[in-house]
Design a protein around this motif. Structure first.
Motif: not given
Ligand code: T4K
Length: 368
Positions: A324-329, A336-344, A318-319
Motif C-alpha cells: 500500500r505504500h507504493m505510488a501505483s497502489a 475500478q479495482a477498488n470499486a470491484a473489491a467493494n462490490k463483488v 494494493a491495500n
C-alpha cells in the motif's frame, strides 16, 4: 438442519477409481522427481489442452515464481491489483516491483488502455490475470508488449478449460501459469502447470523447478523445489477423464444463476461466459449502491443461512501492508479495482451444486 454450502467444492471421482493408480505407485515406489505418472500427465494435459509444451508444478504460486525467473524478468512489472494475493507475491519473491494498473470494469481484467502510461525504463514485463476465467484482452496486451519489448506472463490460475477461437487461452503470453488447487475447476489437490511456447523454454522451466539441476552434478541456476508428486499427477490423469462432464454441469449452474438473477435491481452480472469464452469457475455478482443492502450485509446474510460466499478479491492486493505504500497502489490510480473489491461477491459454484441449492441461494439474495 441444511448442509452448509461453501463457495467451492472439489470434484472427487469415486475412490475405487483412484486405487489402481495408488497400487501402481506403491508397487514401483517412485513417488516424485518426474516419475511415470508425471510424464503421462504432462502428455495427457498437452493433448487435452491442445498445447505442445507444459511443465507440471507443485502449485500455481511456485509456477508464477518460476515463470518470472525463467523469463529473466527484473525491475518493474505491470500487473493488476484485482487478483488473489499470490499474483503480486510472485513478483516480490523475485525482488520485482509490482506497478499496479487499473482494470476494465466489464471483465475485471487489466485495462490495456492504462498500461502504456505506467511503463518506465525499468519495466520488463506485464503480468496479467484471466480473472474468474475471463480472458484478458490478449491482442491489445501483446501489441503493447511488442511495441515496448516487454515479456507477457499470464496468471491463468482460473482459466483451465477456457478456449477462444484459436484454442486454449493458456497458449497466450510468453508463459502462462494455471493452478490445480482443490478449489479450482480442474484440480490435483495442490498443483499447477506452466505452459511454454517451445521445448527449450520447457527444459529451462524443468530445471528451475528442480533446484536448477540439469544433471546429477550440475546446477546452473538457483531453482526451487516446485515439482509435482506422483500422487498428484496420477490424480490429475484420473480427473482428466471427468473434466468435460464437470464443466458441462458448471455451465448449467451458471445458466440457472443467470436466469434467476438477471434483472434483479442493484445486482450486476458480468457478461455471460459464452460471450467471453470463460469457464464458469466463479460466479461473481456485483452488489451496486441501489441494492437493498450492502455487499457486506448480503455476505453476512448468506452466512446466517449457511451459505458461505466469498469476497474475492477483497481487500484489493494494493491495500495489503506490503504494497500500500507504493505510488501505483494509491486509490486514485485504481478506481475500478477498488470499486470491484467493494462490490463483488462470489456465489458458490461447483459441479455438484444442485439447482435446488441455486434456487435457495438466489431466494436469499432476492429477498434481501
Ligand atoms: N493466482 C490466482 C489468480 C489465484 O486465484 C490463485 C489461487 C493463485 C494464483 C495461486 O495458485 P495456488 O498456489 O493456490 O495453486 C483459495 C485457494 O487456496 C487459492 O488456490 C485460490 N487462488 C484462491 C482464490 O482461493 P481460500 O483461502 O479462499 O481457500 P479456502 O480454504 O477458504 O477454500 C474456500 C472454500 O472451498 C472453503 O470454504 C471450503 C471449500 N474447500 C476448500 C478446500 C481447500 C473444500 O471444500 N475443500 C478443500 O480442500 O483460497
Amino acid at each position: 438442519m441444511t448442509q452448509p454450502i461453501y463457495v467451492a467444492q472439489p470434484d472427487l471421482p469415486p475412490l475405487e477409481e483412484f486405487l489402481p493408480y495408488l497400487r501402481e505407485i506403491w508397487g514401483n515406489k517412485i513417488l516424485t522427481n518426474g516419475g511415470p505418472f508425471h510424464q503421462q500427465f504432462e502428455q495427457a494435459l498437452c493433448d487435452h489442452l491442445g498445447v505442445k509444451h507444459l511443465s507440471l508444478c507443485s502449485n500455481g504460486t511456485l509456477g508464477l515464481v518460476t515463470a518470472l525467473q525463467a523469463l529473466g524478468v527484473t525491475g518493474e512489472v505491470i500487473t493488476t491489483p484485482y487478483s488473489f494475493v499470490a499474483s503480486a507475491h510472485s513478483l516480490l519473491w523475485n525482488r520485482i516491483e509490482p506497478v499496479f494498473v487499473d482494470i476494465d470494469p466489464a471483465t475485471l481484467t487489466l485495462d490495456p488502455s492504462k498500461i502504456e502510461a505506467a511503463i518506465t525504463p525499468r519495466t520488463s514485463a506485464i503480468l496479467a490475470v484471466h480473472c474468474y476465467g475471463y480472458r484478458c484482452d490478449v491482442d491489445a496486451i501483446r501489441a503493447i508488449a511488442d511495441k515496448h519489448g516487454l515479456k507477457v506472463i499470464y496468471d491463468a490460475a482460473h482459466a483451465f478449460g477456457v478456449r477462444d477461437a484459436g484454442g486454449s487461452v493458456l497458449r497466450h503470453g510468453d508463459l502462462s501459469v494455471v493452478s490445480f488447487h482443490a478449489t479450482k475447476v480442474f484440480h490435483t489437490f495442490e498443483g499447477g502447470a506452466i505452459v511454454c511456447p517451445n521445448a527449450e523454454t520447457k527444459r529451462h522451466v524443468d530445471h528451475l523447478k528442480n533446484f536448477g539441476f540439469v544433471d546429477e552434478t550440475t546446477v546452473v541456476e538457483a531453482g526451487i523445489n516446485g515439482k509435482m508428486s506422483e500422487v498428484n499427477a496420477a490424480f490429475g490423469l484420473l480427473q482428466l477423464q471427468h473434466i468435460r462432464a464437470s464443466l458441462a454441469r458448471r455451465r448449467h449452474v451458471d445458466a440457472a444463476y443467470r436466469e434467476a438473477l438477471e434483472g434483479t435491481p442493484g445486482i450486476r452480472l458480468l457478461k455471460s461466459a459464452d460471450e467471453l469464452e470463460a469457464n464458469h469457475s466463479y460466479f461473481p455478482i456485483l452488489v451496486e449502491e441501489n441494492f437493498s443492502i450492502s455487499r457486506d450485509a448480503l455476505y453476512e446474510k448468506l452466512r446466517s443461512h449457511g451459505v458461505f460466499s466469498r469476497r474475492y478479491f477483497y481487500p484489493l492486493i494494493a491495500n495489503f501492508p506490503m504494497y500500500r505504500h507504493m505510488a501505483s497502489a494509491q486509490a486514485e490510480n485504481l478506481p475500478q479495482a477498488n470499486a470491484a473489491a467493494n462490490k463483488v461477491l462470489c456465489l458458490p459454484i461447483y459441479s455438484a451444486l444442485s439447482l435446488a441449492d441455486v434456487t435457495r441461494i438466489v431466494n436469499i439474495v432476492r429477498g434481501a
